[in-house]
Design a protein around this motif. Sequence first.
Motif, short mmCIF file in Angstrom:
data_model
loop_
_atom_site.label_atom_id
_atom_site.label_comp_id
_atom_site.label_asym_id
_atom_site.label_seq_id
_atom_site.Cartn_x
_atom_site.Cartn_y
_atom_site.Cartn_z
N MET A 27 -3.42 -8.36 1.92
CA MET A 27 -4.17 -9.56 2.29
C MET A 27 -5.44 -9.18 3.04
O MET A 27 -5.48 -8.21 3.79
N LYS A 28 -6.48 -10.00 2.84
CA LYS A 28 -7.71 -9.87 3.61
C LYS A 28 -8.04 -11.29 4.08
O LYS A 28 -8.53 -12.10 3.31
N ILE A 29 -7.74 -11.54 5.33
CA ILE A 29 -7.80 -12.90 5.86
C ILE A 29 -9.04 -13.10 6.72
O ILE A 29 -9.37 -12.26 7.57
N ILE A 30 -9.70 -14.22 6.50
CA ILE A 30 -10.80 -14.66 7.37
C ILE A 30 -10.34 -15.90 8.12
O ILE A 30 -9.85 -16.86 7.53
N SER A 31 -10.48 -15.87 9.44
CA SER A 31 -10.13 -17.01 10.28
C SER A 31 -11.39 -17.60 10.89
O SER A 31 -12.19 -16.88 11.50
N LEU A 32 -11.57 -18.91 10.75
CA LEU A 32 -12.80 -19.56 11.22
C LEU A 32 -12.57 -20.42 12.46
O LEU A 32 -13.39 -21.30 12.77
N MET A 33 -11.48 -20.17 13.18
CA MET A 33 -11.20 -20.89 14.42
C MET A 33 -10.31 -20.01 15.31
O MET A 33 -9.31 -19.48 14.83
N PRO A 34 -10.67 -19.82 16.59
CA PRO A 34 -9.88 -18.95 17.47
C PRO A 34 -8.40 -19.31 17.54
O PRO A 34 -7.54 -18.41 17.58
N SER A 35 -8.08 -20.60 17.56
CA SER A 35 -6.67 -20.99 17.63
C SER A 35 -5.92 -20.55 16.37
O SER A 35 -4.76 -20.13 16.44
N ASN A 36 -6.58 -20.63 15.22
CA ASN A 36 -5.95 -20.16 13.98
C ASN A 36 -5.73 -18.66 14.02
O ASN A 36 -4.70 -18.15 13.55
N THR A 37 -6.69 -17.94 14.59
CA THR A 37 -6.56 -16.49 14.73
C THR A 37 -5.34 -16.14 15.57
O THR A 37 -4.59 -15.21 15.24
N ALA A 48 -4.12 -7.87 8.97
CA ALA A 48 -4.73 -8.37 7.73
C ALA A 48 -6.04 -9.10 7.98
O ALA A 48 -6.75 -9.45 7.02
N LEU A 49 -6.38 -9.34 9.23
CA LEU A 49 -7.63 -10.04 9.54
C LEU A 49 -8.83 -9.13 9.30
O LEU A 49 -8.90 -8.02 9.83
N VAL A 50 -9.79 -9.61 8.52
CA VAL A 50 -11.01 -8.85 8.26
C VAL A 50 -12.23 -9.51 8.89
O VAL A 50 -13.28 -8.87 9.04
N MET A 51 -12.10 -10.79 9.28
CA MET A 51 -13.21 -11.48 9.92
C MET A 51 -12.70 -12.63 10.77
O MET A 51 -11.80 -13.36 10.35
N VAL A 52 -13.28 -12.76 11.98
CA VAL A 52 -12.98 -13.88 12.86
C VAL A 52 -14.31 -14.40 13.40
O VAL A 52 -15.37 -13.87 13.06
N SER A 64 -12.22 -5.85 18.28
CA SER A 64 -12.54 -4.56 17.68
C SER A 64 -13.68 -4.67 16.67
O SER A 64 -13.81 -5.66 15.95
N ASP A 65 -14.49 -3.62 16.60
CA ASP A 65 -15.57 -3.56 15.63
C ASP A 65 -15.05 -3.46 14.20
O ASP A 65 -15.80 -3.65 13.24
N LYS A 66 -13.77 -3.15 14.06
CA LYS A 66 -13.17 -3.06 12.73
C LYS A 66 -13.05 -4.44 12.08
O LYS A 66 -12.90 -4.55 10.86
N ILE A 67 -13.08 -5.48 12.89
CA ILE A 67 -13.00 -6.85 12.39
C ILE A 67 -14.39 -7.48 12.48
O ILE A 67 -14.98 -7.55 13.56
N SER A 68 -14.93 -7.92 11.35
CA SER A 68 -16.26 -8.54 11.33
C SER A 68 -16.24 -9.87 12.07
O SER A 68 -15.20 -10.50 12.22
N LYS A 69 -17.43 -10.29 12.52
CA LYS A 69 -17.56 -11.54 13.27
C LYS A 69 -18.53 -12.49 12.55
O LYS A 69 -19.52 -12.05 11.97
N ILE A 70 -18.22 -13.79 12.62
CA ILE A 70 -19.07 -14.81 12.01
C ILE A 70 -19.33 -15.92 13.02
O ILE A 70 -18.43 -16.31 13.76
N ASP A 71 -20.57 -16.39 13.06
CA ASP A 71 -20.93 -17.52 13.91
C ASP A 71 -20.85 -18.78 13.05
O ASP A 71 -21.67 -18.97 12.14
N THR A 72 -19.88 -19.64 13.31
CA THR A 72 -19.70 -20.82 12.46
C THR A 72 -20.81 -21.84 12.65
O THR A 72 -20.95 -22.75 11.84
N PHE A 73 -21.59 -21.70 13.73
CA PHE A 73 -22.73 -22.59 13.94
C PHE A 73 -23.99 -22.08 13.23
O PHE A 73 -24.99 -22.77 13.14
N GLU A 78 -22.75 -15.29 2.66
CA GLU A 78 -22.82 -13.94 2.09
C GLU A 78 -21.99 -12.94 2.87
O GLU A 78 -21.43 -12.00 2.31
N LYS A 79 -21.91 -13.14 4.20
CA LYS A 79 -21.09 -12.25 5.01
C LYS A 79 -19.62 -12.38 4.64
O LYS A 79 -18.89 -11.38 4.60
N LEU A 80 -19.18 -13.58 4.35
CA LEU A 80 -17.80 -13.79 3.94
C LEU A 80 -17.55 -13.19 2.56
O LEU A 80 -16.52 -12.54 2.34
#
Length: 281
Positions: A27-37, A48-52, A64-73, A78-80
């Motif tokens: 699995m390669k999971i992207i979470s777009l909300m801290p509570s979901n993470t 399995a988290l690849v982006m939060v 960790s730098d191993k997990i990419s970060k996204i600003d939902t605002f 393309e990053k996803l």
Amino acid sequence: MKRIYLIIMMVATLTLVACQNESGSEMKIISLMPSNTEIISEIGLLEALVMVTVSDDYPEAVKSDKISKIDTFNFDAEKLIAENPTHIVSHESVNQGIESEIERVKKATGAKVLVVKDATSIEDVFSDIESIGNFLGKSREANNLVERLDNKYTELKSSIQLKENQRAIVFLSPTPEVYTVGRDTFITNTLKVAGMDNVFDDLEGYPVVSNESLIKHKPDVAINLTGMSASDFREMLEKTPGLENLEITQFENQCTPDVNTVSRPGPRILEGVKSLASCIE
């Protein structure tokens, strides 16, 4: 014989894939909300988290730098897409502004998407945990987590006494334009479990209230969810014109709990309830 061999190989392959998906290793999971993470991590899929989001800070490993970060605002589809996710766990409040972008990521990667509903109660949090568990193939782990939390919740409710004259105002931002919470919101319901009433339950959602409105409503307790320190919050209230006769200017009537445990509808919410219930006696 050859046909039987092919069938056996196909079954073995499918079994292997199923096991990999269940363990989360593929699995390669992207979470777009801290509570979901926090939920995803708690049911055993942290690896399995690849982006939060850039707001994620718990558990510590998500920094960790191993997990990419996204600003939902400032959403960048393309990053996803570059992460080639298999699963995206979004949220109702986030998804409203980026629905078309999420759909583009889904089409580009084939990722499965779950939009978690906004929780307005602790019971809703339990439902969200189960939904995420079902979506990610971790139903048993999610159900076990809910059972543990529900047992603790039952014990917690029986230990909390309703407080008299404890009508609270929740500060989400400093004065003079105070963002607060109205009725039918998660934080208002959390307050109620902790033994307090929201003084602004005559409003909806997350309104902005004036100093005049604060004075009119006469709150007994000030809940500091601004991110300010307790001392800075106290100084702000003392220096705000017109509030000097309100109970909330007294330090003993101010509460500065951990913002994340109180406001995030995730596995740590019972810690938030405890901190609210204990900080004002």
